[in-house]
Each structure stands twice: as structure tokens, then as C-alpha cells.
Motif scaffolding. Sequence first.
Motif, PDB file in Angstrom:
ATOM      1  N   UNK A 323       0.857  -1.202   0.000  1.00  0.00           N
ATOM      2  CA  UNK A 323       0.000   0.000   0.000  1.00  0.00           C
ATOM      3  C   UNK A 323       0.887   1.244   0.000  1.00  0.00           C
ATOM      4  N   UNK A 324       0.675   2.098  -0.988  1.00  0.00           N
ATOM      5  CA  UNK A 324       1.494   3.312  -1.094  1.00  0.00           C
ATOM      6  C   UNK A 324       0.731   4.516  -0.564  1.00  0.00           C
ATOM      7  N   UNK A 325       1.313   5.198   0.424  1.00  0.00           N
ATOM      8  CA  UNK A 325       0.757   6.458   0.910  1.00  0.00           C
ATOM      9  C   UNK A 325       1.880   7.501   0.883  1.00  0.00           C
ATOM     10  N   UNK A 326       1.509   8.753   1.064  1.00  0.00           N
ATOM     11  CA  UNK A 326       2.471   9.822   0.743  1.00  0.00           C
ATOM     12  C   UNK A 326       3.187  10.380   1.975  1.00  0.00           C
ATOM     13  N   UNK A 327       4.506  10.442   1.908  1.00  0.00           N
ATOM     14  CA  UNK A 327       5.241  11.073   3.001  1.00  0.00           C
ATOM     15  C   UNK A 327       5.146  12.589   2.876  1.00  0.00           C
ATOM     16  N   UNK A 328       5.265  13.283   3.993  1.00  0.00           N
ATOM     17  CA  UNK A 328       4.949  14.708   4.042  1.00  0.00           C
ATOM     18  C   UNK A 328       6.132  15.578   4.486  1.00  0.00           C
ATOM     19  N   UNK A 329       7.350  15.035   4.407  1.00  0.00           N
ATOM     20  CA  UNK A 329       8.519  15.828   4.810  1.00  0.00           C
ATOM     21  C   UNK A 329       8.619  17.118   4.012  1.00  0.00           C
ATOM     22  N   UNK A 330       8.428  16.999   2.708  1.00  0.00           N
ATOM     23  CA  UNK A 330       8.634  18.177   1.866  1.00  0.00           C
ATOM     24  C   UNK A 330       7.564  19.238   2.135  1.00  0.00           C
ATOM     25  N   UNK A 331       6.466  18.854   2.763  1.00  0.00           N
ATOM     26  CA  UNK A 331       5.429  19.824   3.115  1.00  0.00           C
ATOM     27  C   UNK A 331       5.596  20.347   4.543  1.00  0.00           C
ATOM     28  N   UNK A 332       6.704  19.974   5.184  1.00  0.00           N
ATOM     29  CA  UNK A 332       6.940  20.444   6.550  1.00  0.00           C
ATOM     30  C   UNK A 332       6.041  19.759   7.564  1.00  0.00           C
ATOM     31  N   UNK A 333       5.579  18.557   7.249  1.00  0.00           N
ATOM     32  CA  UNK A 333       4.686  17.825   8.156  1.00  0.00           C
ATOM     33  C   UNK A 333       5.245  16.409   8.369  1.00  0.00           C
ATOM     34  N   UNK A 334       6.441  16.307   8.964  1.00  0.00           N
ATOM     35  CA  UNK A 334       7.124  15.002   9.009  1.00  0.00           C
ATOM     36  C   UNK A 334       6.416  13.951   9.855  1.00  0.00           C
ATOM     37  N   UNK A 335       5.510  14.384  10.765  1.00  0.00           N
ATOM     38  CA  UNK A 335       4.801  13.392  11.591  1.00  0.00           C
ATOM     39  C   UNK A 335       3.555  12.842  10.897  1.00  0.00           C
ATOM     40  N   UNK A 336       3.269  13.385   9.733  1.00  0.00           N
ATOM     41  CA  UNK A 336       2.013  13.042   9.052  1.00  0.00           C
ATOM     42  C   UNK A 336       2.252  12.232   7.783  1.00  0.00           C
ATOM     43  N   UNK A 337       1.208  11.568   7.356  1.00  0.00           N
ATOM     44  CA  UNK A 337       1.173  10.931   6.040  1.00  0.00           C
ATOM     45  C   UNK A 337      -0.149  11.326   5.399  1.00  0.00           C
ATOM     46  N   UNK A 338      -0.145  11.383   4.071  1.00  0.00           N
ATOM     47  CA  UNK A 338      -1.382  11.729   3.370  1.00  0.00           C
ATOM     48  C   UNK A 338      -1.902  10.487   2.642  1.00  0.00           C
ATOM     49  N   UNK A 339      -3.169  10.235   2.823  1.00  0.00           N
ATOM     50  CA  UNK A 339      -3.757   9.005   2.289  1.00  0.00           C
ATOM     51  C   UNK A 339      -4.919   9.362   1.364  1.00  0.00           C
ATOM     52  N   UNK A 340      -4.842   8.919   0.120  1.00  0.00           N
ATOM     53  CA  UNK A 340      -5.939   9.155  -0.825  1.00  0.00           C
ATOM     54  C   UNK A 340      -7.058   8.149  -0.570  1.00  0.00           C
ATOM     55  N   UNK A 341      -8.305   8.601  -0.740  1.00  0.00           N
ATOM     56  CA  UNK A 341      -9.443   7.678  -0.605  1.00  0.00           C
ATOM     57  C   UNK A 341      -9.431   6.754  -1.824  1.00  0.00           C
ATOM     58  N   UNK A 342      -9.038   5.514  -1.587  1.00  0.00           N
ATOM     59  CA  UNK A 342      -8.955   4.528  -2.668  1.00  0.00           C
ATOM     60  C   UNK A 342     -10.236   3.735  -2.791  1.00  0.00           C
ATOM     61  N   UNK A 343     -10.142   2.561  -3.407  1.00  0.00           N
ATOM     62  CA  UNK A 343     -11.303   1.681  -3.493  1.00  0.00           C
ATOM     63  C   UNK A 343     -11.548   1.062  -2.113  1.00  0.00           C
ATOM     64  N   UNK A 344     -12.693   0.429  -1.962  1.00  0.00           N
ATOM     65  CA  UNK A 344     -13.002  -0.235  -0.692  1.00  0.00           C
ATOM     66  C   UNK A 344     -11.902  -1.253  -0.349  1.00  0.00           C
ATOM     67  N   UNK A 345     -11.523  -2.064  -1.321  1.00  0.00           N
ATOM     68  CA  UNK A 345     -10.495  -3.091  -1.063  1.00  0.00           C
ATOM     69  C   UNK A 345      -9.175  -2.455  -0.650  1.00  0.00           C
ATOM     70  N   UNK A 346      -8.796  -1.397  -1.351  1.00  0.00           N
ATOM     71  CA  UNK A 346      -7.520  -0.740  -1.048  1.00  0.00           C
ATOM     72  C   UNK A 346      -7.519  -0.172   0.371  1.00  0.00           C
ATOM     73  N   UNK A 347      -8.646   0.437   0.747  1.00  0.00           N
ATOM     74  CA  UNK A 347      -8.698   1.051   2.080  1.00  0.00           C
ATOM     75  C   UNK A 347      -8.699  -0.019   3.169  1.00  0.00           C
ATOM     76  N   UNK A 348      -9.370  -1.140   2.901  1.00  0.00           N
ATOM     77  CA  UNK A 348      -9.371  -2.222   3.895  1.00  0.00           C
ATOM     78  C   UNK A 348      -7.977  -2.835   4.009  1.00  0.00           C
ATOM     79  N   UNK A 349      -7.304  -2.913   2.866  1.00  0.00           N
ATOM     80  CA  UNK A 349      -5.912  -3.413   2.862  1.00  0.00           C
ATOM     81  C   UNK A 349      -5.019  -2.476   3.686  1.00  0.00           C
ATOM     82  N   UNK A 350      -5.240  -1.179   3.521  1.00  0.00           N
ATOM     83  CA  UNK A 350      -4.452  -0.192   4.271  1.00  0.00           C
ATOM     84  C   UNK A 350      -4.692  -0.331   5.773  1.00  0.00           C
ATOM     85  N   UNK A 351      -5.966  -0.392   6.172  1.00  0.00           N
ATOM     86  CA  UNK A 351      -6.273  -0.466   7.604  1.00  0.00           C
ATOM     87  C   UNK A 351      -5.685  -1.755   8.190  1.00  0.00           C
ATOM     88  N   UNK A 352      -5.785  -2.858   7.460  1.00  0.00           N
ATOM     89  CA  UNK A 352      -5.214  -4.124   7.949  1.00  0.00           C
ATOM     90  C   UNK A 352      -3.693  -3.976   8.117  1.00  0.00           C
TER      91      UNK A 352
END
Length: 367
Positions: A323-352
Motif C-alpha cells: 500500500x502506497x501512501x504519501x510522506x509529508x517531509x517536503x510539506x513540513x509535516x514530518x509526523x504526518x502521512x497523506x492518504x488518498x481515498x482509494x477503493x473499498x479493497x484498497x482502504x481495507x488493505x491499508x487499515x489491515x
Amino acid sequence: MAGPLPQPGILDISPYVGGESKVPGIDKPARLASNENPLGPSPRAAEAYVKAAAELHRYPDGGATALRNAIGAHQGLDPARIVCGTGSDELFALLTGSYAGEGDEVLYSAHGFLAYPIVARSAGATPVTVPEKNLKTDIDALIAAVTPRTRMIFLANPNNPTGSYLSIGEIDRLLKALPETVLLVLDAAYAEYVDREDYTAGHHWVDAYPNVVVTHTFSKIYALGSARLGWAYCPPAIADVLNRVRQPFNVNAPAMEAGIAALADTEHFAVSKAHNDRWRPWLEERLTKLGFTVHPSVANFLLVSFLPYTAEDVRLFVKSKGVLIRQMHSYGLPDCLRITIGTEDELKQLVAAIEAFLFQNESRDFK
Ligand SMILES: Cc1ncc(COP(=O)(O)O)c(C=O)c1O
């Protein structure tokens, strides 16, 4: 031998790094790193794109007339004041190249979209960041940051990567305080996802002020990121400037055909919107229950703080699970990650995958 030197500012640019799209050894990773529509394009848009291939030997209509007419009819806007571009990125660059140069300042908010400092520096201007409040543009700080050297302000509304938005009242307040010599670019890339009574993409400000441009993209809810298609609604004088500086055939014909078909496919649009409306709150709730801070978002992504864990550890762990999610260092938010709303399967895979991360870390803590 030194060789030719680029223009001032160019070597200060940090090249834009897009979201990752590949995981070694995994055939089809869940791609939640680039805020794309996970349902893909309208089949009618894809068909129109393919059909246009038979005419690849012809130059496109340099005036993008059919596309501008379709956008105008769809949005109730005068097509003469619409300028199309190869993605809204191209329009940002054309606007900045036309209205800012050496010695000028281009403002954007601290966690604003990273294309803005790139286009500012490309034009020789100085990008200036303005502090935010609670991960939201601070209108008072923005007004206070305007100097006689300020030529432009870029505001993504809603903003990427924070997901926050500015209300009609806040933008009204900014416009009342802004000298008309300062161009305000309202980047409405995610406007279609927003359901708030106090929000608008802002076309009425373009009609009321000589210094406001609103940009849109086909890359997000219309799912045509690869085709590179964007448009700007402008005051007549600014449309005239853009039409002078843009390349004569800046938008390609298959992209225009796909864009026209995408606008007509209101059903695909509605399904895409409904999908986001259903799964954004679902993901928000699941991540909150797992103990993470999810920043309120009105767009098709969530910004999540993974403290007390190291965001990069979380990112690499879920990547190892495909599962690929976005690192936020370049946005000055190193403690955060940005997650796009994917398909149901993708989101369940992410949560698992995140649950597995927590299980691994918590069991380690108990040892
Ligand atoms: C705020 C914002 N504006 C513009 C864009 C890019 O749009 P385009 O694909 O039309 O260049 C993005 C893409 O991520 C974005 O997040």
C-alpha cells in the motif's frame, strides 16, 4: 568550462517529487499516494480518447474551442474567459511567468501545494510562505504578509495536503484587503468533492475583481491525470495575457475529447463523488479508533498524524504490504502521512496493514 547558466532562481528549485507508484515484487500495489480517483476515468472519456487516436496526424484546435464551450455550458461561464492548459500546473506557470519576475514575491500558505514555489522560482520571483493556524490558511497572516513586492498569492481551496478549506467569508475578507495589483489564484483542484454551504470555487469573484483567477483540473474527480488537462476562469485582461503566452497547441486533441466526454458523463461523476462521501468518513473513523489524529478534510484524501510512531516507519511498513501512501517531509509535516481515498479493497488493505504495524510495535513494547 562552465557552460551556459540558467536564469536566477532556477537552481534553487527543489524538483517536485510525485507520489510513489511502484513496490518492488508487488504486481498491483494499492496506490493511495497521488489523490487520484480510484474508480478510474469515465468509460466514455476513455473511449473518446482512443477514438481521437485516428487523427493523431492532425494538429489540435489551438483555441480549444469545443472544450471551452463544453466547460462554459457545464459551469455557466463565458467560454471566452476560459483558458485551457496541459494540467493546471501549466496554467500556474503561465500566470507566474506573466505576472511575477525578479524581485517580486509570490505568497502561499506554509503547507500549500509545492507546485507554487516551483513556478515562482522558475519566473525568477521569490516564493514566500505564510504561517498557518491549525493546518489552515490564516487570512490575517496572509494579509499581513503582503508587501509592495507582492505580485501574486496562490491558495488551493481546498488545500492539498491538509484537506482544509477557506470559507466564502474568509476569501471575501482577503479580497477586500488585497490591492488590485496583486493577483489571487484560487486553485480549485478538489472543489467537486466539497459539500459545505460556506464554500464555493469562486467564479463570482472572477466576475467581481480584476485580480482573481480560478483554476480547475480534470486530474482529480474526472480522473484524467494522465491526459494533463486543466483550465482557468479569468478576467478578460488575464485571459488575453494567457492566450498570448501559451504555446499555440498547448492542449492535445485526445485529452480535449476525453475532457468533453468526462463532463457529459454525469453518472460517473456522481458515482465518484458518492464513493468519496462514503469512504472518507469510514477511513477517518477507523484511523481515529486506532488512536491517530485525522485532520478534517473536505477533499479526496486525509492527512493523518501518526504520533507517537514515526510516520516514515508506518509508511514503509504499509508499503511492504503493498500500500502506497504519501510522506509529508517536503510539506513540513514530518509526523504526518497523506492518504488518498482509494477503493473499498484498497482502504481495507491499508487499515489491515496499519493494524499489523500496531500489533508488531505494541507486542515489541511489551517484551
Ligand atoms: C492543489 C492542487 N492543484 C493542482 C494539482 C495538479 O493539477 P494538474 O494535474 O491539473 O496539473 C494538484 C495535484 O495534485 C493539486 O493537489
